[in-house]
Enzyme design. Sequence first.
Site, short mmCIF file in Angstrom:
data_model
loop_
_atom_site.label_atom_id
_atom_site.label_comp_id
_atom_site.label_asym_id
_atom_site.label_seq_id
_atom_site.Cartn_x
_atom_site.Cartn_y
_atom_site.Cartn_z
N ASP A 299 -6.65 -3.22 4.31
CA ASP A 299 -5.39 -2.55 4.71
C ASP A 299 -5.12 -2.61 6.22
O ASP A 299 -4.42 -1.78 6.78
CB ASP A 299 -5.38 -1.07 4.26
CG ASP A 299 -5.43 -0.93 2.75
OD1 ASP A 299 -4.89 -1.80 2.05
OD2 ASP A 299 -6.03 0.06 2.28
N HIS B 259 0.86 -1.19 0.00
CA HIS B 259 0.00 0.00 0.00
C HIS B 259 0.90 1.24 0.00
O HIS B 259 1.87 1.29 0.75
CB HIS B 259 -0.89 -0.01 1.25
CG HIS B 259 -1.87 1.12 1.27
ND1 HIS B 259 -3.06 1.09 0.57
CD2 HIS B 259 -1.83 2.32 1.89
CE1 HIS B 259 -3.69 2.23 0.76
NE2 HIS B 259 -2.97 3.00 1.56
C1 GRF Z 1 0.94 0.61 -6.10
O1 GRF Z 1 1.07 1.95 -5.72
C2 GRF Z 1 0.58 -0.23 -4.89
O2 GRF Z 1 1.13 0.24 -3.69
C3 GRF Z 1 -0.91 -0.13 -4.85
O3 GRF Z 1 -1.33 -0.09 -6.20
C4 GRF Z 1 -0.27 0.40 -7.02
C5 GRF Z 1 -0.01 -0.62 -8.07
O4 GRF Z 1 0.89 -0.18 -9.05
N1 GRF Z 1 -1.50 -1.20 -4.10
P1 GRF Z 1 1.43 -1.19 -10.15
O5 GRF Z 1 0.22 -1.80 -10.85
O6 GRF Z 1 2.23 -2.23 -9.44
O7 GRF Z 1 2.25 -0.37 -11.07
#
Ligand code: GRF
Length: 193
Positions: A148, A107
């Site tokens: 979360d 997250h």
């Molecule tokens: C990331 O910022 C992650 O923390 C959140 O969703 C986003 C996913 O980005 N859960 P990606 O698809 O890995 O580029």
Amino acid sequence: MLRLAILVSGGGSNLQSILDAGIGGNLKGVEPVLVVADRQCPALDRGLSAGLDAVLLDRKVFGKELSPELDRLLEKHRIDIVALAGWLSILDAQITQKRAGRILNIHPSLLPSHGGPGMYGLRVHEAVLAAGDTESGCTVHLVSQGVDEGFILGQFRLPVHKDDTPQELAARILVQEHKLYPQIISELAVSIG
Ligand code: GRF
């Protein structure tokens, strides 16, 4: 070697960082074998390009059956550890309880701040800036039934700049996510493997 599934809904940069970490390189104790997407997305294509089994379980098609169907898929592929990497569907207790301690999420804030239902994407960073926080970062945690809320396995902290836009903050944090996630997945795999 434990078998890892990565669940995605978006761009897939975290998926890519796990794949790039490389089995036996920075990625230890675990082998990525399956990518599951709940919608058509670039991350699904990244999984296919890497030669992994990459399966679309469209949330609009499966509806309430998404978690049971996912459970069957994880069983079929003999998955030991599940990493949510931008996955946006909420998992049923059926899966989170059965696989407790073996499902992780990343997250883009310092949980417990700025998490929970609806807190994803730029909304997280907008909330950090609106709150006037001087620090943000990313959190890897175990997945429990509350969104979360699971046990925190690791965090990376960085300063929020006075003139940051949500996009700038997101980009700086994402760079750190790509380092933190493979590391924590490896630590968990080694500890339970
Ligand atoms: C990331 O910022 C992650 O923390 C959140 O969703 C986003 C996913 O980005 N859960 P990606 O698809 O890995 O580029």
